[in-house]
Motif scaffolding. Structure first.
Motif, PDB file in Angstrom:
ATOM      1  N   LEU A   1       0.858  -1.177   0.000  1.00 42.02           N
ATOM      2  CA  LEU A   1       0.000   0.000   0.000  1.00 42.02           C
ATOM      3  C   LEU A   1       0.895   1.227   0.000  1.00 42.02           C
ATOM      4  CD1 LEU A   1      -2.007  -2.202   0.946  1.00 42.02           C
ATOM      5  CD2 LEU A   1      -3.092  -0.456   2.378  1.00 42.02           C
TER       6      LEU A   1
ATOM      7  N   VAL B   1      -2.144   5.252   0.867  1.00 47.86           N
ATOM      8  CA  VAL B   1      -3.566   5.008   0.625  1.00 47.86           C
ATOM      9  C   VAL B   1      -4.424   5.845   1.567  1.00 47.86           C
ATOM     10  CG1 VAL B   1      -5.402   3.285   0.914  1.00 47.86           C
ATOM     11  CG2 VAL B   1      -3.333   2.724  -0.387  1.00 47.86           C
TER      12      VAL B   1
ATOM     13  N   THR C   1      -8.672   6.618   2.188  1.00 51.84           N
ATOM     14  CA  THR C   1     -10.025   6.193   1.819  1.00 51.84           C
ATOM     15  C   THR C   1     -10.962   6.453   2.984  1.00 51.84           C
ATOM     16  OG1 THR C   1     -11.335   4.393   0.862  1.00 51.84           O
ATOM     17  CG2 THR C   1      -9.800   3.794   2.608  1.00 51.84           C
TER      18      THR C   1
ATOM     19  N   GLY D   1     -10.675  -3.754  -2.387  1.00 54.56           N
ATOM     20  CA  GLY D   1     -11.438  -2.995  -3.369  1.00 54.56           C
ATOM     21  C   GLY D   1     -12.867  -2.750  -2.955  1.00 54.56           C
TER      22      GLY D   1
ATOM     23  N   LEU E   1     -10.540   4.290  -3.361  1.00 53.03           N
ATOM     24  CA  LEU E   1      -9.451   5.094  -2.809  1.00 53.03           C
ATOM     25  C   LEU E   1      -9.675   6.571  -3.083  1.00 53.03           C
ATOM     26  CD1 LEU E   1      -6.219   3.045  -3.653  1.00 53.03           C
ATOM     27  CD2 LEU E   1      -7.881   2.740  -1.801  1.00 53.03           C
TER      28      LEU E   1
ATOM     29  N   ASP F   1      -2.185   4.070  -3.888  1.00 52.47           N
ATOM     30  CA  ASP F   1      -2.196   2.912  -4.781  1.00 52.47           C
ATOM     31  C   ASP F   1      -2.053   1.629  -3.972  1.00 52.47           C
ATOM     32  OD1 ASP F   1      -2.258   1.590  -7.236  1.00 52.47           O
ATOM     33  OD2 ASP F   1      -0.101   1.734  -7.534  1.00 52.47           O
ATOM     34  N   VAL F   2      -2.701   0.571  -4.458  1.00 51.00           N
ATOM     35  CA  VAL F   2      -2.553  -0.772  -3.895  1.00 51.00           C
ATOM     36  C   VAL F   2      -1.911  -1.639  -4.970  1.00 51.00           C
ATOM     37  CG1 VAL F   2      -3.721  -2.797  -2.954  1.00 51.00           C
ATOM     38  CG2 VAL F   2      -4.586  -0.504  -2.425  1.00 51.00           C
TER      39      VAL F   2
ATOM     40  N   SER G   1      -0.249  -2.667  -9.974  1.00 48.28           N
ATOM     41  CA  SER G   1      -1.341  -1.926  -9.361  1.00 48.28           C
ATOM     42  C   SER G   1      -2.659  -2.674  -9.558  1.00 48.28           C
ATOM     43  CB  SER G   1      -1.454  -0.528  -9.967  1.00 48.28           C
ATOM     44  OG  SER G   1      -2.595   0.143  -9.439  1.00 48.28           O
TER      45      SER G   1
ATOM     46  N   THR H   1      -5.497  -1.163  -8.115  1.00 53.62           N
ATOM     47  CA  THR H   1      -6.427  -0.138  -7.660  1.00 53.62           C
ATOM     48  C   THR H   1      -7.700  -0.108  -8.495  1.00 53.62           C
ATOM     49  OG1 THR H   1      -4.639   1.213  -6.756  1.00 53.62           O
ATOM     50  CG2 THR H   1      -6.705   2.337  -7.249  1.00 53.62           C
ATOM     51  N   GLU H   2      -7.597  -0.389  -9.785  1.00 53.81           N
ATOM     52  CA  GLU H   2      -8.767  -0.366 -10.657  1.00 53.81           C
ATOM     53  C   GLU H   2      -9.375  -1.756 -10.856  1.00 53.81           C
ATOM     54  OE1 GLU H   2     -10.012   2.472 -11.594  1.00 53.81           O
ATOM     55  OE2 GLU H   2      -8.349   3.554 -10.643  1.00 53.81           O
TER      56      GLU H   2
END
Length: 233
Positions: free
Chosen positions: A4, A7, A9, A49, A53, A57-58, A64, A66-67
């Motif tokens: 991570l 991050v 969130t 997920g 976020l 970034d994860v 990555s 993240t998406e």
């Protein structure tokens, strides 16, 4: 394996995490510690997920995610045993375990089932028993066992000893240590600080949505100032 990077969130427009950075290497058992409301479960939600976020970034295996959707993260080998156990109360122990490996061929499902029963012999004893008749400790074993039936490369475990008697809590955490010793990479969120540190390689301490401290578990456990200021032990 997991990283991570700054991050942030939260829930809707309420921010809970601020610039959280941590890493878990292949084969490690890492604990994420802190009081209620520190942001531990929120961190797991960001990793899986479940929460979008606000920043950062994860990364998993250097890429990555993240998406990547929740379902696809599981497909990458990242699985969670959540705090609110995910068992089906009107199904048997064996039924819960089998459904967690839905879509897997019969022989592979049998292999995974044998592995879970080896780790948790109590589940094999209760194999035909309905989940809603299990004790709290047995349900937690089933919760973790169901996650393992997905054959993850990394397992996130959220508060496995919550609400359990001390002896049962120790048993569950000892089984998690056993899972780690067999090569599973584990990120553990836990309030039983002493036991968590005793089985972990490294640990992070959260406070008010931020990482306040990190280090080798043995070093944190033996540092008197750390114990009093951050761990309450």
């Amino acid at each position: 394996m997991l990283e991570l990077d700054n991050v942030s969130t939260g829930y809707d427009d309420v921010q809970v995490l601020w610039d959280v950075s941590l890493r878990v290497e292949v084969g490690e058992l890492v604990s994420l510690l802190g009081n209620n409301g520190a942001g531990k479960t929120t961190t797991l939600g960001a990793i899986m997920g479940i929460l979008p976020l606000f920043g950062g970034d994860v990364r998993f295996r250097g890429e990555s995610i993240t998406e990547v959707s929740v379902q696809d993260r599981s497909g990458l080998g990242l699985t969670i045993a959540p705090e609110d156990d995910a068992v089906f109360p009107d199904m048997t122990v064996k039924g819960n375990l089998r459904v967690s490996a839905y879509g897997v061929d019969k022989e592979e499902r049998r292999r995974r089932l044998e592995r879970v029963y080896d780790l948790f012999p109590r589940l094999q004893e209760r194999t035909g028993q309905y989940a809603d008749t299990l004790s709290g400790g047995e349900r937690q074993m089933l919760n973790i066992g169901s996650a393992l039936m997905r054959d993850p490369d990394m397992l996130l475990i959220d508060e496995p000893s919550l609400g359990l008697a001390p002896m049962l809590a120790d048993d569950i955490l000892s089984e998690i240590e056993n899972i780690s010793n067999q090569g599973m990479t584990v990120l553990l969120v836990e309030q039983n600080v002493n036991k968590a540190l005793s089985i972990s390689d490294r640990a992070y301490v959260m406070e008010k949505g931020q990482i306040r401290l990190e280090g080798r578990a043995k070093d944190l456990m033996n540092d008197e100032k750390v114990r009093e200021s951050y761990l309450g032990i």
